[in-house]
Scaffold this motif. Sequence first.
Motif, PDB file in Angstrom:
ATOM      1  N   VAL A 153       0.836  -1.199   0.000  1.00 53.53           N
ATOM      2  CA  VAL A 153       0.000   0.000   0.000  1.00 53.53           C
ATOM      3  C   VAL A 153       0.870   1.248   0.000  1.00 53.53           C
ATOM      4  N   THR A 154       0.602   2.114  -0.946  1.00 52.26           N
ATOM      5  CA  THR A 154       1.249   3.428  -1.005  1.00 52.26           C
ATOM      6  C   THR A 154       0.178   4.480  -0.779  1.00 52.26           C
ATOM      7  N   GLY A 155       0.461   5.436   0.105  1.00 56.21           N
ATOM      8  CA  GLY A 155      -0.554   6.447   0.400  1.00 56.21           C
ATOM      9  C   GLY A 155      -1.668   5.873   1.251  1.00 56.21           C
ATOM     10  N   TRP A 156      -1.302   5.321   2.414  1.00 55.88           N
ATOM     11  CA  TRP A 156      -2.233   4.555   3.250  1.00 55.88           C
ATOM     12  C   TRP A 156      -3.519   5.342   3.517  1.00 55.88           C
ATOM     13  N   PRO A 157      -4.678   4.754   3.152  1.00 54.04           N
ATOM     14  CA  PRO A 157      -5.965   5.430   3.380  1.00 54.04           C
ATOM     15  C   PRO A 157      -6.435   5.212   4.814  1.00 54.04           C
ATOM     16  N   ASP A 158      -7.502   5.876   5.210  1.00 57.61           N
ATOM     17  CA  ASP A 158      -8.035   5.689   6.558  1.00 57.61           C
ATOM     18  C   ASP A 158      -8.504   4.258   6.779  1.00 57.61           C
ATOM     19  N   SER A 159      -9.187   3.705   5.780  1.00 65.31           N
ATOM     20  CA  SER A 159      -9.680   2.337   5.886  1.00 65.31           C
ATOM     21  C   SER A 159      -9.257   1.570   4.638  1.00 65.31           C
ATOM     22  N   VAL A 160      -8.774   0.384   4.856  1.00 57.53           N
ATOM     23  CA  VAL A 160      -8.293  -0.447   3.747  1.00 57.53           C
ATOM     24  C   VAL A 160      -8.708  -1.887   4.020  1.00 57.53           C
ATOM     25  N   GLY A 161      -8.915  -2.647   2.958  1.00 57.53           N
ATOM     26  CA  GLY A 161      -9.366  -4.011   3.180  1.00 57.53           C
ATOM     27  C   GLY A 161      -9.393  -4.827   1.920  1.00 57.53           C
ATOM     28  N   TRP A 162     -10.224  -5.861   1.940  1.00 53.36           N
ATOM     29  CA  TRP A 162     -10.297  -6.827   0.854  1.00 53.36           C
ATOM     30  C   TRP A 162     -11.733  -7.017   0.392  1.00 53.36           C
ATOM     31  N   VAL A 163     -11.873  -7.114  -0.923  1.00 56.30           N
ATOM     32  CA  VAL A 163     -13.158  -7.393  -1.571  1.00 56.30           C
ATOM     33  C   VAL A 163     -12.916  -8.529  -2.549  1.00 56.30           C
ATOM     34  N   ARG A 164     -13.875  -9.426  -2.700  1.00 55.92           N
ATOM     35  CA  ARG A 164     -13.703 -10.530  -3.640  1.00 55.92           C
ATOM     36  C   ARG A 164     -14.863 -10.588  -4.618  1.00 55.92           C
ATOM     37  N   GLN A 165     -14.575 -11.245  -5.749  1.00 56.97           N
ATOM     38  CA  GLN A 165     -15.606 -11.365  -6.780  1.00 56.97           C
ATOM     39  C   GLN A 165     -15.467 -12.675  -7.530  1.00 56.97           C
ATOM     40  N   VAL A 166     -16.581 -13.358  -7.679  1.00 62.38           N
ATOM     41  CA  VAL A 166     -16.683 -14.535  -8.533  1.00 62.38           C
ATOM     42  C   VAL A 166     -17.296 -14.069  -9.846  1.00 62.38           C
ATOM     43  N   PRO A 167     -16.774 -14.500 -11.001  1.00 60.97           N
ATOM     44  CA  PRO A 167     -17.347 -14.076 -12.288  1.00 60.97           C
ATOM     45  C   PRO A 167     -18.853 -14.303 -12.322  1.00 60.97           C
ATOM     46  N   GLY A 168     -19.585 -13.268 -12.734  1.00 58.53           N
ATOM     47  CA  GLY A 168     -21.026 -13.364 -12.811  1.00 58.53           C
ATOM     48  C   GLY A 168     -21.739 -12.967 -11.543  1.00 58.53           C
ATOM     49  N   ARG A 200     -19.518  -8.055  -6.393  1.00 58.27           N
ATOM     50  CA  ARG A 200     -18.368  -8.017  -5.485  1.00 58.27           C
ATOM     51  C   ARG A 200     -18.849  -8.089  -4.036  1.00 58.27           C
ATOM     52  N   GLU A 201     -18.052  -8.710  -3.186  1.00 60.66           N
ATOM     53  CA  GLU A 201     -18.421  -8.973  -1.788  1.00 60.66           C
ATOM     54  C   GLU A 201     -17.321  -8.466  -0.868  1.00 60.66           C
ATOM     55  N   GLY A 202     -17.697  -7.677   0.118  1.00 58.63           N
ATOM     56  CA  GLY A 202     -16.733  -7.223   1.107  1.00 58.63           C
ATOM     57  C   GLY A 202     -16.272  -8.374   1.975  1.00 58.63           C
ATOM     58  N   ALA A 211      -9.126   0.431  -1.073  1.00 54.98           N
ATOM     59  CA  ALA A 211      -9.149   1.572  -0.154  1.00 54.98           C
ATOM     60  C   ALA A 211     -10.579   2.085  -0.077  1.00 54.98           C
ATOM     61  N   PHE A 212     -11.062   2.255   1.146  1.00 54.49           N
ATOM     62  CA  PHE A 212     -12.448   2.654   1.372  1.00 54.49           C
ATOM     63  C   PHE A 212     -12.526   4.119   1.808  1.00 54.49           C
ATOM     64  N   ARG A 213     -13.617   4.780   1.421  1.00 59.15           N
ATOM     65  CA  ARG A 213     -13.806   6.181   1.795  1.00 59.15           C
ATOM     66  C   ARG A 213     -14.130   6.318   3.287  1.00 59.15           C
ATOM     67  N   ALA A 214     -14.636   5.253   3.875  1.00 59.05           N
ATOM     68  CA  ALA A 214     -14.964   5.236   5.292  1.00 59.05           C
ATOM     69  C   ALA A 214     -14.903   3.793   5.781  1.00 59.05           C
ATOM     70  N   PHE A 215     -15.064   3.601   7.090  1.00 65.79           N
ATOM     71  CA  PHE A 215     -14.986   2.269   7.690  1.00 65.79           C
ATOM     72  C   PHE A 215     -16.325   1.542   7.465  1.00 65.79           C
ATOM     73  N   VAL A 216     -16.582   1.262   6.193  1.00 64.96           N
ATOM     74  CA  VAL A 216     -17.819   0.588   5.786  1.00 64.96           C
ATOM     75  C   VAL A 216     -17.432  -0.535   4.845  1.00 64.96           C
ATOM     76  N   LEU A 217     -17.743  -1.770   5.235  1.00 67.78           N
ATOM     77  CA  LEU A 217     -17.335  -2.921   4.432  1.00 67.78           C
ATOM     78  C   LEU A 217     -18.349  -3.149   3.312  1.00 67.78           C
ATOM     79  N   SER A 218     -18.262  -2.301   2.316  1.00 71.59           N
ATOM     80  CA  SER A 218     -19.138  -2.405   1.158  1.00 71.59           C
ATOM     81  C   SER A 218     -18.377  -1.985  -0.080  1.00 71.59           C
ATOM     82  N   PRO A 219     -18.469  -2.751  -1.173  1.00 71.63           N
ATOM     83  CA  PRO A 219     -17.767  -2.365  -2.401  1.00 71.63           C
ATOM     84  C   PRO A 219     -18.143  -0.979  -2.895  1.00 71.63           C
ATOM     85  N   GLY A 220     -19.349  -0.527  -2.574  1.00 71.45           N
ATOM     86  CA  GLY A 220     -19.777   0.798  -2.991  1.00 71.45           C
ATOM     87  C   GLY A 220     -19.011   1.923  -2.334  1.00 71.45           C
ATOM     88  N   TRP A 221     -18.264   1.612  -1.279  1.00 74.60           N
ATOM     89  CA  TRP A 221     -17.488   2.624  -0.558  1.00 74.60           C
ATOM     90  C   TRP A 221     -16.016   2.609  -0.940  1.00 74.60           C
TER      91      TRP A 221
END
Length: 118
Positions: free
Chosen positions: A24-39, A42-44, A94-104
Amino acid sequence: QVNLVEAGGDSVQPGGSLTLTCEVTGWPDSVGWVRQVPGNEREGVAIISADGLTKYGESVKGRFTISRNNARTALYLQMNNLKTEDTATYYCAAFRAFVLSPGWVNYWGQGTQVTVSS
């Protein structure tokens, strides 16, 4: 500017373990992992805040652990007791806030493939 580079994806058998790393370069306030299966959508998977608080998706609670190094240059995802349904492309995010959602998510890594199969 945030830059995220994942590594560590691999093929493992059910019940096995794997650790993903994200540089990570430029560490954001909240960072994490999201996964996706084709079709599928995306899931937090997991998120860690600047204060070290963590959240996990329901399907990985008790099996996955998110952590970071003290220098805040690397993020990790320790995955234990892997199941076939964990097969997906895993993205460091990198998330805009501490919200485990791909939309963030406002920054994405390129993704690394995890395949769980016997």
